[in-house]
Enzyme design. Sequence first.
Site, PDB file in Angstrom:
ATOM      1  N   ASP A 109       0.408  -1.219   0.271  1.00 16.81           N
ATOM      2  CA  ASP A 109      -0.567  -0.087   0.214  1.00 16.81           C
ATOM      3  C   ASP A 109       0.601   1.340  -0.180  1.00 16.81           C
ATOM      4  OD1 ASP A 109      -2.767   0.643   0.031  1.00 16.81           O
ATOM      5  OD2 ASP A 109      -2.700   1.165   2.044  1.00 16.81           O
ATOM      6  N   ASP A 130      -6.587   2.773  -5.426  1.00 12.87           N
ATOM      7  CA  ASP A 130      -6.313   2.161  -3.669  1.00 12.87           C
ATOM      8  C   ASP A 130      -6.676   2.415  -2.401  1.00 12.87           C
ATOM      9  OD1 ASP A 130      -4.254   3.022  -1.574  1.00 12.87           O
ATOM     10  OD2 ASP A 130      -2.098   3.272  -1.698  1.00 12.87           O
ATOM     11  N   HIS A 131      -7.121   3.917  -3.000  1.00 17.55           N
ATOM     12  CA  HIS A 131      -7.958   3.558  -1.500  1.00 17.55           C
ATOM     13  C   HIS A 131      -9.564   2.866  -1.452  1.00 17.55           C
ATOM     14  CE1 HIS A 131      -5.368   7.029  -0.146  1.00 17.55           C
ATOM     15  NE2 HIS A 131      -5.418   7.322  -1.233  1.00 17.55           N
TER      16      HIS A 131
END
Length: 412
Positions: A109, A130-131
Amino acid sequence: MGVQTVSVANGNHDKDHKDDHPLAALKQYKYQSVDKSLISYYILRHYWNWAVELLPRWMAPNLVTLVGFGAILFNVLCLVIFVPDLIGPAHPLLYFSFSFGLWMYSTMDNIDGKQARRTGSSSPLGELFDHGIDSLNCTLASLCETAAMGLGNTKTGWFTALIPVLPMWFSTWETYHTHTLYLGYFNGPTEGLIIACLCMSLSGVYGPQMWHERIADIVGHEDIFHDYTLKDLWFPVIFSTFLFIHLPFCVKNVVSARRSRGEPVLPVFLEWTPIVVFTLAGCGWAFSPYTTLRRDNHLVLFCLTLSFAFGRMTTKVILAHLLHQPFPYWTVMIVPLIGGAVLVNAPPLLGYEPVDALIELWYLRGYFVFALIVYFNWAIKTINMICGYLGIKCLTIPYKKEELKNGHAKTA
């Protein structure tokens, strides 16, 4: 975390020509973040810089993110197989696997954005991806924490698995208004994950029963700690950290950003509607005295279901931020959650018998299937739409034909 910058060189658009496409804002978007963690700055950034060099240059940043999430999914599968009661004790290797998987997720991450810059493949899709994965991971990683501490289907176990959605959502809300992801001196993605990994590792060494030992037997002072155990302090510490540290700083940053732009402050608190409804409905169902979910050990299915509902709710905010759109107040995936709370509470409150356990279970299963289909249908369409507009690929790095001849990756 996420992708740092986005090139505006995608496509051959005339600079003087205004792009009226709904996704036009993506080409001007630039990711911004602030990480004040001393551990990140003095220790982990060196580790991350080393780790990203181990990745092959053909590996797309979003694929890096997905590999990290795969480690969490693997451990959730192991949890279901080897410690389905979430109590144990299981083999010590399982708890070490939980710790390693969470660390692997954290590493990936944090280096996916570095990989994007390293390969010249930065895009705003990276932040959404990603989020979005982070949102899905909130309840799943915490599910492993619940099992590692042997909390089982107690209220403490359910709180441990579900509470991480709150700091994640409010950080997303904060980013929507400040246009910057802010991580403080002590934050969840760094110090929080380190503590979680340490707890899982301690369970591997001493067994999950260590969290059920009386504190007085460990440190003495019977008159102070009485019969409190380590697990009794777990939820108050986590919830207090969110309520008195994380949330106030999010509010402070949003209020400051709004005032600096001369925008009204009070209306932004109406944007708490989705998370308030989500939380009240979730707690109204999961912690109802009439529910059978805790009694019959359905925390895993509940967490999987809510991960999709929460993921959809959060990524809609992220997408609105990327596209400069109005704040999204609603998602259809909250409706079945409200329905679950009504299903278990309404009959007894109206003087009828509580709903049958089998009916409640099949309702939850139906909600899971509904959430799964709706989430992936929306996610795939959104990803394909963004990729098509920017001329990129989600899980691979595109190459120009002329650069392929020379063996060089696309840098635009």
